[in-house]
Scaffold this active site. Structure first.
Site, PDB file in Angstrom:
ATOM      1  N   HIS A 160       8.216  26.731 -22.150  1.00  0.00           N
ATOM      2  CA  HIS A 160       9.506  26.943 -23.074  1.00  0.00           C
ATOM      3  C   HIS A 160      10.806  27.675 -22.740  1.00  0.00           C
ATOM      4  O   HIS A 160      11.730  27.939 -23.451  1.00  0.00           O
ATOM      5  CB  HIS A 160       9.041  27.389 -24.535  1.00  0.00           C
ATOM      6  CG  HIS A 160       7.947  26.807 -24.962  1.00  0.00           C
ATOM      7  ND1 HIS A 160       6.653  27.083 -24.787  1.00  0.00           N
ATOM      8  CD2 HIS A 160       7.760  25.313 -25.264  1.00  0.00           C
ATOM      9  CE1 HIS A 160       5.846  25.992 -25.329  1.00  0.00           C
ATOM     10  NE2 HIS A 160       6.536  24.929 -25.720  1.00  0.00           N
ATOM     11  N   GLN A 199      13.074  17.705 -24.882  1.00  0.00           N
ATOM     12  CA  GLN A 199      12.799  18.741 -25.686  1.00  0.00           C
ATOM     13  C   GLN A 199      13.000  20.083 -24.838  1.00  0.00           C
ATOM     14  O   GLN A 199      13.279  21.240 -25.661  1.00  0.00           O
ATOM     15  CB  GLN A 199      11.292  18.559 -26.487  1.00  0.00           C
ATOM     16  CG  GLN A 199      11.194  19.099 -27.557  1.00  0.00           C
ATOM     17  CD  GLN A 199      10.016  18.493 -28.342  1.00  0.00           C
ATOM     18  OE1 GLN A 199       8.868  18.739 -28.145  1.00  0.00           O
ATOM     19  NE2 GLN A 199      10.579  17.865 -29.594  1.00  0.00           N
ATOM     20  N   GLU A 216       8.372  11.273 -21.991  1.00  0.00           N
ATOM     21  CA  GLU A 216       9.710  11.703 -21.556  1.00  0.00           C
ATOM     22  C   GLU A 216      10.279  10.270 -20.318  1.00  0.00           C
ATOM     23  O   GLU A 216      11.546  10.241 -20.395  1.00  0.00           O
ATOM     24  CB  GLU A 216       9.816  12.820 -20.587  1.00  0.00           C
ATOM     25  CG  GLU A 216      10.044  14.161 -21.605  1.00  0.00           C
ATOM     26  CD  GLU A 216       8.700  14.559 -22.196  1.00  0.00           C
ATOM     27  OE1 GLU A 216       7.533  14.081 -21.769  1.00  0.00           O
ATOM     28  OE2 GLU A 216       8.554  15.270 -23.103  1.00  0.00           O
ATOM     29  N   TYR A 244       9.834  19.799 -19.432  1.00  0.00           N
ATOM     30  CA  TYR A 244       9.452  18.497 -19.530  1.00  0.00           C
ATOM     31  C   TYR A 244      10.352  17.314 -19.007  1.00  0.00           C
ATOM     32  O   TYR A 244       9.941  16.299 -19.352  1.00  0.00           O
ATOM     33  CB  TYR A 244       8.897  18.370 -21.205  1.00  0.00           C
ATOM     34  CG  TYR A 244       8.094  19.557 -21.635  1.00  0.00           C
ATOM     35  CD1 TYR A 244       7.207  19.952 -20.972  1.00  0.00           C
ATOM     36  CD2 TYR A 244       8.397  20.202 -22.980  1.00  0.00           C
ATOM     37  CE1 TYR A 244       6.329  21.064 -21.296  1.00  0.00           C
ATOM     38  CE2 TYR A 244       7.516  21.107 -23.384  1.00  0.00           C
ATOM     39  CZ  TYR A 244       6.423  21.507 -22.602  1.00  0.00           C
ATOM     40  OH  TYR A 244       5.748  22.666 -23.020  1.00  0.00           O
ATOM     41  N   LEU A 293       6.168  10.235 -27.602  1.00  0.00           N
ATOM     42  CA  LEU A 293       6.017  11.489 -26.940  1.00  0.00           C
ATOM     43  C   LEU A 293       5.968  10.932 -25.344  1.00  0.00           C
ATOM     44  O   LEU A 293       4.590  10.952 -24.899  1.00  0.00           O
ATOM     45  CB  LEU A 293       4.782  12.289 -27.323  1.00  0.00           C
ATOM     46  CG  LEU A 293       4.980  13.907 -26.991  1.00  0.00           C
ATOM     47  CD1 LEU A 293       3.893  14.691 -27.692  1.00  0.00           C
ATOM     48  CD2 LEU A 293       5.112  14.054 -25.407  1.00  0.00           C
ATOM     49  N   GLU A 337      12.140  12.972 -28.780  1.00  0.00           N
ATOM     50  CA  GLU A 337      11.156  13.385 -29.593  1.00  0.00           C
ATOM     51  C   GLU A 337      11.600  14.400 -30.857  1.00  0.00           C
ATOM     52  O   GLU A 337      12.080  15.181 -30.276  1.00  0.00           O
ATOM     53  CB  GLU A 337       9.965  14.237 -28.720  1.00  0.00           C
ATOM     54  CG  GLU A 337       9.332  13.416 -27.510  1.00  0.00           C
ATOM     55  CD  GLU A 337       8.982  14.238 -26.307  1.00  0.00           C
ATOM     56  OE1 GLU A 337       9.012  15.324 -26.315  1.00  0.00           O
ATOM     57  OE2 GLU A 337       8.721  13.465 -25.414  1.00  0.00           O
TER      58      GLU A 337
END
Ligand SMILES: Cc1ncc(C[n+]2csc(CCOP(=O)(O)OP(=O)(O)O)c2C)c(N)n1
Ligand SMILES: [Mg+2]
Length: 746
Positions: A540, A491, A469, A495, A467, A438
């Site tokens: 993140h 990413q 995985e 994920y 998008l 992505e």
């Protein structure tokens, strides 16, 4: 022999009652001319009488293998009783395809397997399938590790038991055929091959199946070729759960970009005709089709399944009446190719042949040596890997991608820049390398790591995916098994988890279940770990790696410094190329753009790009400093934090050395033990979790290795990462490292 199953009994009774069609030429009646083997088995069908006989034999063989499976189980020799009974119409599918067309099959594919085996010289499907049922060590595909339909000479890629999990790979295989041709690199399959992937009606509902079909639609929508034949073998049940009779058609008839065709899978002539139409269309148009075959499930879901608990006797009888073997026998008798007695004789002859082979198979040795069982998991040829990692890249290509500024001449680089240059260089060393994920294309990645790659290498080698995985990893699985060298990007570490089975269940097991005859070499780049300043919150900053560390054979690279990152990427790509290894390359996001170490502007975290001849052998650590009081063992961000702490400790009179593990699997045990022994005191700094984190493996390795000194660890907490500054409360900090070190040494 007495019939051993109601399906067996029913076939014999019903076959005896078949009658020839007296209106047809050569109808098998005494004195009538012999029928023409090249004539259609039924008026209007493309299936000839001769081909129908051959397919009938494949169907009979499959059925008797299923009966033998039950017999073997009953005798205590067999381990598997899921049958193909009722699905033998899939033999027609093999007949319309080529034995070089890659196939990823449903577990009821005995008919297909036997029919395809008949197309290739020297195959013995009866022996091979029986060896699988008894888990014999000389079973040709998995060597007794799993009962699968798989074969190297038959281009059948073995599947796991996880339903639908092969479909993302199937998309990747179909994609690879065309992409390899476009790139001018070699592919395991012929240029005009069709990929066939079959699955059940209940499996069609799985998000993995739907994701794969969506990826197929997306690919077509982007004008890209995808020669993929999807085959849904619809028997109306997923174990005991019913699929409504119109569900599959209603759901898949109008899938964007995927042509829908259907047939009565119990009618060999109809299945054949529709399969010809589907396969020829896919081959010529290079576009996907969905062939819906309505079938029946005979002999229940498996030997252990008592279907009378959820089906009526009438329903079961109705399925028996649709027995595809009976259907084919009827075609042959009506066409005058066989008399009812000949049908029964043929059936009994195959039974004898299969049972005799089953008795032999039962006596074959099973897998027993641990070494042999585990052999395919982690092949390791370090010398060849070193050669491949340090091989001079193609000079022209390298010049092309780097122009006047080869990375060695660039001056010190950040981690992100170094990985970027390493990918560019790798494109010149491995002409089959492709990079995707992505946002990796136009944008160059969320953190700019792949910036400029698409422009320099072209959109055929560096591209954005949709998008999903599962699709990202499925593309890697399929392209890798086809001969490309994929470098997919996930990413963020968080994920990976929604697609993790593609790595754990599919990628990592393929060589094990095929004894290395199929491999999916790849390097999965994952941006991960905590301490991000720009982008907060758990997802993140996910720091959990437990889910990766327990995958047998998986290589986990965790570079911290820019120079190591480039050299380790070389190693991973070489290990993939040479040993077919599946590698995960975890990149610490927080260090991507770090420049300084101690003071603003000191450039202490920059590094020169490693020379072509350099690489980092798998499982070798790197040590910073030579203090004699304490060995800090760490990795990733922990290296940065610990090196900084070390300087403060030195000022306080404590001599430290920092060991960067660099590889989380295999762990650098030898280096670890040596560095631990030097000081006798080990402080493990682990930014992942206290439970299931890396430190548990490090401490265990020290104990296993006979380390007699003291060990302490500081880790992040068993918590998800909160937003903002609260994150610092759960992540390992410099203060915590310093305090632990002080307490330890004093
Ligand atoms: C992901 C996953 N969930 C559950 C199972 C257990 N399971 C094995 S077969 C099966 C039913 C599959 O039905 P269908 O796709 O219609 O194939 P059929 O057996 O009817 O041919 C289930 C639930 C599995 N193998 N994989
Ligand atoms: Mg089903």
């Amino acid at each position: 022999m007495q019939p051993i199953d109601p399906t067996d009994e029913h076939f014999l009774a019903a076959a005896g009652a078949l009658r020839p069609d007296l209106n047809r030429t050569g109808s098998g009646v005494a004195g009538a001319p012999a029928p023409d083997p090249d004539a259609p088995i039924r008026p209007g069908s493309g299936l000839t009488a001769a081909a129908a006989i051959e397919l009938f034999d494949a169907q009979l063989t499959s059925r008797h293998l299923d009966l033998a499976a039950r017999w073997l189980r009953g005798q205590g020799f067999g381990y598997y009783t899921i049958s193909s009974a009722g699905h033998e119409g899939n033999a027609a599918l093999a007949a319309v395809l080529r034995p070089t067309d890659p196939a990823l099959l449903h577990y009821r594919s005995g008919g297909f397997y036997c029919a395809r085996a008949g197309q290739v010289l020297g195959q013995d499907p009866i022996r091979d399938i029986l060896l699988g049922l008894v888990a014999a060590a000389d079973e040709p595909i998995s060597g007794g590790r799993h009962k699968v339909f798989g074969s190297q000479p038959l281009a059948i890629i073995p599947q796991t038991s996880t339903i639908a999990s092969h479909l993302p790979r199937a998309v990747g295989v179909a994609f690879a055929i065309e992409r390899a041709r476009k790139l001018g690199v070699s592919c395991r399959w012929p240029d005009d091959a069709v990929t066939v992937a079959s699955f059940g009606d209940a499996s069609a509902n799985h998000s993995t199946a739907l994701g794969a079909m969506n990826a197929a639609s997306w690919t077509v929508h982007h004008g890209l070729p995808l020669p993929l034949l999807l085959v849904c073998e619809d028997n109306g049940f997923g174990i005991s759960v019913r699929t409504p009779p119109d569900w599959v058609e209603a759901t898949f008839r109008d899938r964007h970009g995927i042509r829908y065709l259907s047939a009565d899978g119990c009618d060999l002539a109809e299945t054949y005709d529709r399969a010809v139409e589907a396969a020829d269309w896919v081959r010529a148009k290079r576009r996907p089709a969905f062939l819906h075959l309505r079938m029946v499930r005979l002999m229940a879901h498996a030997g252990s399944d008592v279907e009378t608990g959820y089906r009526t006797g009438t329903e079961i009888a109705a399925d028996l009446a649709r027995d595809p073997l009976l259907g084919t026998a009827g075609l042959l008798v009506r066409a005058g190719m066989l008399t009812p007695q000949q049908v029964i004789d043929r059936y009994e002859a195959v039974r004898e042949q299969v049972l005799a082979a089953a008795r032999r198979a039962a006596m074959r040795p099973r897998l027993s040596s641990l070494r042999r069982i585990m052999e395919p998991i982690a092949p390791s040829h370090p010398y060849d890997v070193a050669l491949a990692a340090t091989r001079q890249p193609d000079r022209d290509r390298r010049d092309e991608v780097f122009g006047d500024t080869p990375p060695e001449s660039e001056g010190p680089l950040t981690l992100a820049q170094s990985i970027n240059r390493a990918l560019l260089e790798a494109s010149a060393r491995h002409p089959n390398l492709i990079v995707f994920g992505e946002d990796v294309g136009r944008k160059g990645g969320v953190y700019g790591v792949t910036r400029g790659l698409q422009r320099k290498l072209g959109a055929s080698r560096v591209f954005d995916t949709l998008l999903d995985e599962q699709t990202v990893l499925g593309l890697a699985l399929g392209t890798a098994v086809s001969g490309l060298l994929p470098v997919p990007e996930i990413q963020y570490l968080a994920y990976l988890h929604n697609a993790e089975d593609q790595l754990r269940g599919e990628a990592a097991t393929l060589a094990f279940f095929s004894q290395g005859q199929y491999r999916n070499p790849m390097v999965v780049r994952i941006a991960g770990y905590g301490y991000q300043r720009g982008f907060g919150g758990h997802f993140h900053n996910d720091n959990a790696v437990g889910v990766l560390r327990d995958i047998p054979g998986l290589v986990i690279a965790s570079p911290s410094r820019p120079d190591d990152a480039a050299a380790m990427l070389r190693t991973c790509l070489a290990a993939a190329e040479v040993d077919g290894r599946v590698c995960v390359f975890i990149e610490p996001i927080a260090l991507y753009h770090a420049r300084d170490l101690y003071l603003d502007g000191d450039g202490g975290w920059l590094a020169h790009y490693p020379l072509t001849g350099e690489h980092v052998p798998l499982g070798r650590a790197r040590t910073y400093g030579d203090g004699g009081d304490l060995t800090i063992v760490t990795f990733g961000n922990g290296v940065y934090l610990s090196v900084r702490v070390c300087r403060r400790l030195a000022a306080a009179g404590i001599g430290c050395r920092v060991v960067d593990l660099r590889w989380l699997a295999p762990l650098p045990v030898e280096d670890l033990l040596r560095e631990a022994a030097t000081t006798g005191r080990v402080l493990v700094v682990d930014e992942t979790r206290r439970s299931g984190g890396v430190s548990e493996g490090v401490v265990t390795a020290l104990v296993d290795g006979g380390f007699t000194g003291q060990v302490v660890r500081v880790t992040s907490e068993d918590s998800f990462i909160p937003l903002g500054d609260a994150a610092n409360a759960v992540l390992v900090s410099e203060e915590a490292i310093e305090k632990a070190a002080m307490d330890f040494v004093r």
